[in-house]
Every structure is written in C-alpha cells, then in structure tokens.
Motif scaffolding. Sequence first.
Motif, PDB file in Angstrom:
ATOM      1  N   UNK A 297     -33.107 -73.049  78.892  1.00  0.00           N
ATOM      2  CA  UNK A 297     -32.498 -72.923  77.440  1.00  0.00           C
ATOM      3  C   UNK A 297     -33.334 -73.647  76.189  1.00  0.00           C
ATOM      4  N   UNK A 298     -33.758 -74.726  77.008  1.00  0.00           N
ATOM      5  CA  UNK A 298     -34.727 -75.416  75.755  1.00  0.00           C
ATOM      6  C   UNK A 298     -35.895 -74.783  75.380  1.00  0.00           C
ATOM      7  N   UNK A 299     -36.483 -74.086  76.254  1.00  0.00           N
ATOM      8  CA  UNK A 299     -37.751 -72.948  75.908  1.00  0.00           C
ATOM      9  C   UNK A 299     -37.121 -71.898  75.157  1.00  0.00           C
TER      10      UNK A 299
ATOM     11  N   UNK B  96     -27.212 -67.972  80.965  1.00  0.00           N
ATOM     12  CA  UNK B  96     -25.591 -67.868  81.632  1.00  0.00           C
ATOM     13  C   UNK B  96     -25.416 -68.937  82.561  1.00  0.00           C
ATOM     14  N   UNK B  97     -26.393 -68.987  83.381  1.00  0.00           N
ATOM     15  CA  UNK B  97     -25.887 -70.018  84.427  1.00  0.00           C
ATOM     16  C   UNK B  97     -25.539 -71.708  83.865  1.00  0.00           C
TER      17      UNK B  97
ATOM     18  N   UNK C 168     -22.118 -71.671  82.102  1.00  0.00           N
ATOM     19  CA  UNK C 168     -21.182 -71.679  83.017  1.00  0.00           C
ATOM     20  C   UNK C 168     -20.627 -73.094  83.036  1.00  0.00           C
ATOM     21  N   UNK C 169     -21.324 -73.925  83.033  1.00  0.00           N
ATOM     22  CA  UNK C 169     -20.632 -75.229  83.143  1.00  0.00           C
ATOM     23  C   UNK C 169     -21.760 -76.356  82.383  1.00  0.00           C
ATOM     24  N   UNK C 170     -21.657 -76.210  81.017  1.00  0.00           N
ATOM     25  CA  UNK C 170     -22.418 -77.019  80.097  1.00  0.00           C
ATOM     26  C   UNK C 170     -22.361 -78.578  80.191  1.00  0.00           C
ATOM     27  N   UNK C 171     -23.285 -79.099  80.206  1.00  0.00           N
ATOM     28  CA  UNK C 171     -23.362 -80.645  80.298  1.00  0.00           C
ATOM     29  C   UNK C 171     -22.748 -81.159  79.104  1.00  0.00           C
TER      30      UNK C 171
ATOM     31  N   UNK D  80     -24.067 -72.117  70.925  1.00  0.00           N
ATOM     32  CA  UNK D  80     -25.013 -71.505  72.152  1.00  0.00           C
ATOM     33  C   UNK D  80     -24.430 -70.341  72.800  1.00  0.00           C
ATOM     34  N   UNK D  81     -23.059 -70.229  72.749  1.00  0.00           N
ATOM     35  CA  UNK D  81     -22.418 -69.161  73.339  1.00  0.00           C
ATOM     36  C   UNK D  81     -22.597 -67.770  72.274  1.00  0.00           C
TER      37      UNK D  81
END
Length: 128
Positions: free
Chosen positions: A30-32, A70-71, A74-77, A106-107
């Motif tokens: 996601x960072x990339x 997506x992963x 599913x459980x964002x910190x 992000x969504x």
Amino acid sequence: MDREEMRAHFTERLRTWREEIMTKPDWEAVRDFMGEFVHDWGGEDEFRAELHRAMRPDPWRMGYLLRSFEAFMADPPRDGTLAWLVEGYGNWGVDYGTDEKYIEILGYLLRILREEYAAVEAERQACG
C-alpha cells in the motif's frame, strides 16, 4: 551471452523479483502504491488513466497490489499508519484527519484500483 542465456538470466531475475515482492507485508505494498500512483494526485481521471497505463504491461504486479491493498483494508491498523500512508506517502493533505477519514480515502482509492484492474482484465480477455 547468447540469446538463450539472456532469456534464462532475465527469467530468473523476474522470478526472484516476484518472490521478493510476495514476501512484503501488505502495508508495504500500500505504501508503494501510494508513493507511486497517489503522490502526484492530479484528479480521479488522471489517476485512472495512470493506473490503466501501468496495468497493461504488468498485470501481475497490479494484481498483487490489489490483493495486498484489499488484505490491508480488511483490518486497517489504527496506530498512525493510516495517516502516514495517506498524508506522508500519498501526499494527500487531510484537515482534521481521523482513522475513519483515512479509511474512507483508502477505500475510495481501492475502489478505483479494483475498477481499473477489472477493465484491463476485460480488455485482455477480449483480445484473447
């Protein structure tokens, strides 16, 4: 190095590169993504066009980014990582940013990535 040796060399380098990518944590993908595609945000149309251009020659990498994104979602910190990704790597200023606001952003980006990935896959299927 002859043609077959070069092909073997590049095939091995590609395999190694893919293995390295597959071992990254989802947040790194996601960072990339944020740094590569969102950092210079020029609006949704430009973003979609850039994603589309990037997916055509390398659908494997974009599929990997999509699955990782997506992963991750599913459980964002909720430990400051979301702000760091959106405002730091994505260069997307958010007034009064909250985890919920970052998740919304992000969504939104993930939805666009999904749509563009599906469009490119449909083009690839149509071309046979």
